[in-house]
Design a protein around this motif. Structure first.
Motif, PDB file in Angstrom:
ATOM      1  N   UNK A   1      37.995 -32.952 -28.075  1.00  0.00           N
ATOM      2  CA  UNK A   1      37.665 -32.909 -29.497  1.00  0.00           C
ATOM      3  C   UNK A   1      36.481 -31.983 -29.746  1.00  0.00           C
ATOM      4  N   UNK A   2      35.490 -32.027 -28.864  1.00  0.00           N
ATOM      5  CA  UNK A   2      34.326 -31.156 -29.029  1.00  0.00           C
ATOM      6  C   UNK A   2      34.687 -29.700 -28.775  1.00  0.00           C
ATOM      7  N   UNK A   3      35.687 -29.451 -27.969  1.00  0.00           N
ATOM      8  CA  UNK A   3      36.096 -28.076 -27.697  1.00  0.00           C
ATOM      9  C   UNK A   3      36.742 -27.456 -28.927  1.00  0.00           C
ATOM     10  N   UNK A   4      37.457 -28.271 -29.716  1.00  0.00           N
ATOM     11  CA  UNK A   4      38.241 -27.724 -30.828  1.00  0.00           C
ATOM     12  C   UNK A   4      37.617 -27.966 -32.207  1.00  0.00           C
ATOM     13  N   UNK A   5      36.586 -28.790 -32.305  1.00  0.00           N
ATOM     14  CA  UNK A   5      35.967 -29.062 -33.608  1.00  0.00           C
ATOM     15  C   UNK A   5      34.540 -28.529 -33.589  1.00  0.00           C
ATOM     16  N   UNK A   6      34.345 -27.344 -34.177  1.00  0.00           N
ATOM     17  CA  UNK A   6      33.026 -26.711 -34.145  1.00  0.00           C
ATOM     18  C   UNK A   6      31.998 -27.505 -34.928  1.00  0.00           C
ATOM     19  N   UNK A   7      32.399 -28.125 -36.028  1.00  0.00           N
ATOM     20  CA  UNK A   7      31.437 -28.870 -36.842  1.00  0.00           C
ATOM     21  C   UNK A   7      30.838 -30.039 -36.061  1.00  0.00           C
ATOM     22  N   UNK A   8      31.699 -30.793 -35.397  1.00  0.00           N
ATOM     23  CA  UNK A   8      31.194 -31.925 -34.621  1.00  0.00           C
ATOM     24  C   UNK A   8      30.320 -31.455 -33.467  1.00  0.00           C
ATOM     25  N   UNK A   9      30.749 -30.386 -32.803  1.00  0.00           N
ATOM     26  CA  UNK A   9      29.969 -29.891 -31.671  1.00  0.00           C
ATOM     27  C   UNK A   9      28.615 -29.365 -32.136  1.00  0.00           C
ATOM     28  N   UNK A  10      28.585 -28.644 -33.276  1.00  0.00           N
ATOM     29  CA  UNK A  10      27.317 -28.115 -33.782  1.00  0.00           C
ATOM     30  C   UNK A  10      26.396 -29.256 -34.195  1.00  0.00           C
ATOM     31  N   UNK A  11      26.993 -30.300 -34.781  1.00  0.00           N
ATOM     32  CA  UNK A  11      26.200 -31.466 -35.188  1.00  0.00           C
ATOM     33  C   UNK A  11      25.588 -32.165 -33.974  1.00  0.00           C
ATOM     34  N   UNK A  12      26.386 -32.360 -32.964  1.00  0.00           N
ATOM     35  CA  UNK A  12      25.905 -33.026 -31.753  1.00  0.00           C
ATOM     36  C   UNK A  12      24.844 -32.180 -31.058  1.00  0.00           C
ATOM     37  N   UNK A  13      25.062 -30.858 -31.005  1.00  0.00           N
ATOM     38  CA  UNK A  13      24.101 -29.977 -30.338  1.00  0.00           C
ATOM     39  C   UNK A  13      22.781 -29.959 -31.093  1.00  0.00           C
ATOM     40  N   UNK A  14      22.867 -29.942 -32.399  1.00  0.00           N
ATOM     41  CA  UNK A  14      21.632 -29.943 -33.180  1.00  0.00           C
ATOM     42  C   UNK A  14      20.867 -31.244 -33.029  1.00  0.00           C
ATOM     43  N   UNK A  15      21.603 -32.360 -32.951  1.00  0.00           N
ATOM     44  CA  UNK A  15      20.908 -33.655 -32.784  1.00  0.00           C
ATOM     45  C   UNK A  15      20.179 -33.716 -31.441  1.00  0.00           C
TER      46      UNK A  15
END
Length: 817
Positions: free
Chosen positions: A720-734
């Motif tokens: 899911x993190x590989x294909x959903x940039x919004x979730x990955x960017x959110x997690x990385x920023x947190x």
């Protein structure tokens, strides 16, 4: 290789000589009786005994063994009787009562025979020469009766034949007494520090020369005489079980009684084959009245006898068999190889290694033979023994690698040979039905692990699967499904590992009280188990097994018990644990063509009760309880997806949405909330997952709850993190914006979900993060006020820019020009 401990005492060879019993029998008496003391399962003893019998030419042969087997002796001459085999004595036991309770007091014991066993060679000689052969040991009816209250000495826990304690090797480090280890005493007198090596040199490796029986008999007589001398107590204490000496006295008294009876019947030349320790006692002048007093009042039980297949592995001492040898495969090779046994053994070892794609040439074999012979010469041995051969294999064929040496030990030194018995062998109807099914389904028992893949769409494979599942209900674990080991998960394919063990015949005999066919017995056993079961999970497992085994006759009784138990069980955890097994059973029914109507009714009721009871069950859970509940939720979710019922799936997802929407004091544990959001997102029932994650990892959320939420959300895979940039960017920023105090707390908590991902997934996530940052490395950590954190050691991040750039360039994180 370190030699094994000395062999059992009563297994030493002996024979009557002029002093075999401490006296000199007259010429006429010696012509009438010859006692050959042997070692159980010794190729040298077997070869010497066969020559001695051919020279003596007796008209009757008495062999140490249960006399109840006299009627089965003729089967040893049948071409279908292929050793290793064993005589099985068992107590029939009681028929189960109507309430399903099994009878008690069932006993069983084995008397194994290999081709290199002296007793087997005596049997074959007698049958070939057309002379009378009888067994002369204490009857199994008495031995099994004695074992009902106390395990017979020398008998391993699984019942591999009653053997005296003197046939067990001494424990390492103890000072063994004469009775416990006479071979150790004889080896010490010969200048050996290893009784096993001494015995191999003087007996097992002999091919020519005079008979060893008179000399060993004289030695045994001397050792027994030393036990009777009060002024010179034996060295050490014999750790003999209570009553052992009494039972040995009874055994020897019965052997003498059998010998007297044979002489009274008019036989002129009687040969007695027994363990060497007993040989002097059989020629001792003991009044018949004394032996009758010794045997008076012995307990007795009803027994039945038969022949069963055996394996070389169960002849090994490592299996727990009291009279076992350390290398049955090697002994079989010594007995069957006419000449050059070392060369033939090493050639076979090379062939085995080549089958495993290991490079072994004929030059390796030649050098290994030379090394083994050189080691034997240096050690003063008449023939290279197992120790020398194994050292040569390790050094030359395996080039010092112990793993292929272990393969040779398992496949050759111990061996995986499985014997067979002829069709006319006495069997219970259940055994005969299984043999017929094995022939029909082309499933041959083997002592080697065999892998089978069944396609349940094929009638033959479907019938094979049903047979193996029915046997498992009867506690006959001939086949083990690989699904139980976490492998196969298909609904129309099954993978099995089949391995036949001798004790399965005992299990079949015991299961014979349930029916005369495998299907009938399994159904009766399942009905009895359903009547006795008290746990819901136990009943659901039983229902699944009945469907797998196609036991339509037993299924109604099991389903009634299951429905009754499910109706009164109010524990949601129990209901959730039971549901996946029932859903799998429904799917199996679809593939196997088994009617599953009653089972579907139970599943429908359980789904409704789980959906109603789940909300209160997840309230106020701590970390450990939440983790357990997470596993149950995942299992139910997967089961309902497998079931494919739209109504049940919709009801379940509505329940999960209600739990995920809770807030404030009613909110569920962070681990559960994150998992619920992920399940709803995957099911297409949620369009605000990024917003929910943003709230869950916001500054106002405690770091441990945020980490638990993320762990639950990421459980089950990182694609899911590989294909959903919004979730990955959110997690990385947190993670990048964590305050300094949380940096030491949160990353370890996230290690569990990320550590469970495949290496390819972790690599893909890392590449995705790098691209999202435009190729730059990780963001600089921030302090609690949003500025750059100089750290507790006072490092200025701005001044470290040059060094940081160099490190990023080395790591490949350099920003593109």
């Amino acid at each position: 290789m370190t030699p094994s401990p000395p062999r059992p005492a009563a297994s030493a060879p002996a024979a009557p000589g002029p002093s075999a019993a401490g006296r000199a029998p007259d010429r006429g008496e010696r012509a009438r009786v010859e006692v050959f003391g042997i070692r159980h399962h010794g190729p040298g003893s077997a070869r010497a005994l066969r020559r001695a019998l051919e020279e003596y030419r007796p008209d009757a042969v008495l062999i140490e063994g249960p006399p109840e087997a006299d009627d089965l002796v003729s089967l040893a001459a049948d071409p279908g009787m292929v050793p290793p085999v064993a005589l099985l004595a068992y107590s029939p036991g009681r028929t189960p009562s109507p309430d399903g309770a099994e009878g008690t007091g069932r006993q069983a014991a084995f008397w194994p025979f290999a081709e290199f066993s002296p007793e087997w060679q005596a049997l074959r000689y007698a049958l070939g020469a057309g002379v009378t052969v009888r067994f002369c040991d204490l009857p199994a009816a008495h031995q099994l009766a004695q074992r009902q209250d106390q395990q017979a000495p020398g008998t391993p826990p699984d019942g591999d034949g009653p053997r005296p304690a003197a046939e067990r090797p001494a424990e390492q480090g103890e000072a063994p007494g004469i009775r416990l280890d006479p071979l150790g005493w004889l080896a010490q007198a010969a200048g050996y520090d290893d009784a096993e090596r001494w015995w191999d040199d003087v007996v097992e490796h002999r091919r020519d020369g005079p008979s060893p029986f008179p000399a060993i008999a004289e030695a045994m007589t001397e050792l027994r005489a030393r036990l009777a001398e009060p002024p010179e107590p034996e060295r050490g204490l014999d750790p003999l079980p209570p009553g052992y000496l009494r039972r040995e006295e009874q055994r020897e008294a019965y052997m003498r009684r059998t010998l007297r009876r044979a002489l009274k019947d008019g036989y002129e030349r009687v040969a007695v084959v027994c363990g060497a320790w007993h040989a002097p006692a059989l020629l001792e002048k003991v009044p018949a009245a004394r032996d009758e007093r010794t045997l008076r009042g012995l307990p007795k039980t009803k027994v039945a006898m038969t022949w069963v297949p055996w394996t070389h592995g169960r002849l090994a001492g490592a299996s727990g068999y009291g009279a076992g040898v350390r290398s049955p495969g090697w002994y079989h090779h010594l007995f069957t190889s006419g000449d050059r046994p070392v060369e033939r053994w090493l050639t076979e070892a090379a062939r085995l290694l080549r089958e495993e794609d290991l490079h072994v040439s004929s030059a390796h074999v030649i050098e290994a033979v030379r090394l083994a012979e050189a080691l034997a010469a240096l050690r003063g041995r008449p023939l290279a023994g197992l120790d020398e051969v194994t050292e040569a294999v390790r050094a030359v064929l395996c080039e010092g690698n112990d793993l292929p040496v272990e393969l040779i030990r398992r496949r050759m030194t111990v061996g995986e040979r499985l014997g067979s018995v002829p069709e006319r062998t006495p069997m219970v109807p259940l055994q005969r039905d299984l043999r017929a099914e094995q022939r029909r389904l082309r499933l041959k028992p083997s002592a080697i692990d065999r892998e089978y893949d069944f396609d349940l769409r094929k009638p033959l494979d479907l019938d094979r699967s049903r047979l193996l599942h029915r046997l498992r209900l009867l506690d006959v674990e001939w086949g083990v499904p690989q699904e139980a080991q976490g492998r196969s998960k298909g609904t129309f394919r099954e993978s099995w590992t089949l391995l036949w063990r001798p004790e399965f015949d005992v299990a079949l005999i015991e299961a014979g009280v349930w029916g005369t066919t495998v299907r009938e017995a399994a159904a009766a056993r399942a009905e009895a188990a359903a009547a006795q079961a008290t746990a819901l999970a136990e009943l659901t497992s039983l229902a699944e097994r009945c469907l797998l085994a196609d036991l339509g006759d037993a299924l109604p009784a099991v389903m009634r018990a299951l429905a009754d138990r499910a109706a009164v069980d109010s524990d949601v955890a129990h209901l959730m644990a039971a549901l996946p097994a029932l859903v799998r059973a429904l799917r199996y029914g679809d593939v196997r063509g088994t009617p599953t109507g009653p089972l579907r009714t139970v599943v429908d009721g359980l789904v409704v009760r789980v959906c109603v009871g789940l909300p209160p069950a997840v309230t106020g859970l701590d970390d450990d309880a939440s983790r357990e509940m997470l596993g149950r939720i995942d299992a139910v979710h997967g089961a309902l997806s497998l079931l494919g019922d739209g109504g049940h799936t919709d009801r379940w997802l509505r329940t999960l949405r209600g739990l995920a929407d809770r807030d404030g004091d009613r909110a569920v544990h962070g681990l559960l909330e994150g998992r619920l959001v992920r399940l709803l997102l995957d099911a297409g029932r949620l369009d605000d997952a990024p917003a929910r994650m943003a709230r869950a990892v916001s500054v106002g959320t405690a770091p441990d709850r945020a980490a638990a939420w993320v762990e639950g959300f990421l459980a089950g895979g990182g694609l899911l993190l590989v294909h959903d940039d919004d979730l990955l960017r959110l997690l990385d920023g947190w993670i990048s914006g964590l305050p300094g105090a949380a940096v030491a707390v949160v990353p370890p908590l996230l290690r569990r979900p990320f550590g469970g991902y495949a290496a390819a997934e972790r690599r893909a996530i890392g590449e995705r993060v790098r691209r999202l940052r435009g190729g730059a490395g990780p963001a600089a950590p921030r302090d609690d006020h949003g500025g750059e954190d100089n750290g507790e050691d006072g490092v200025d991040a701005g001044r470290a820019t040059a060094a940081t750039a160099t490190v990023l360039r080395i790591l490949g994180w350099e920003a593109p020009a």
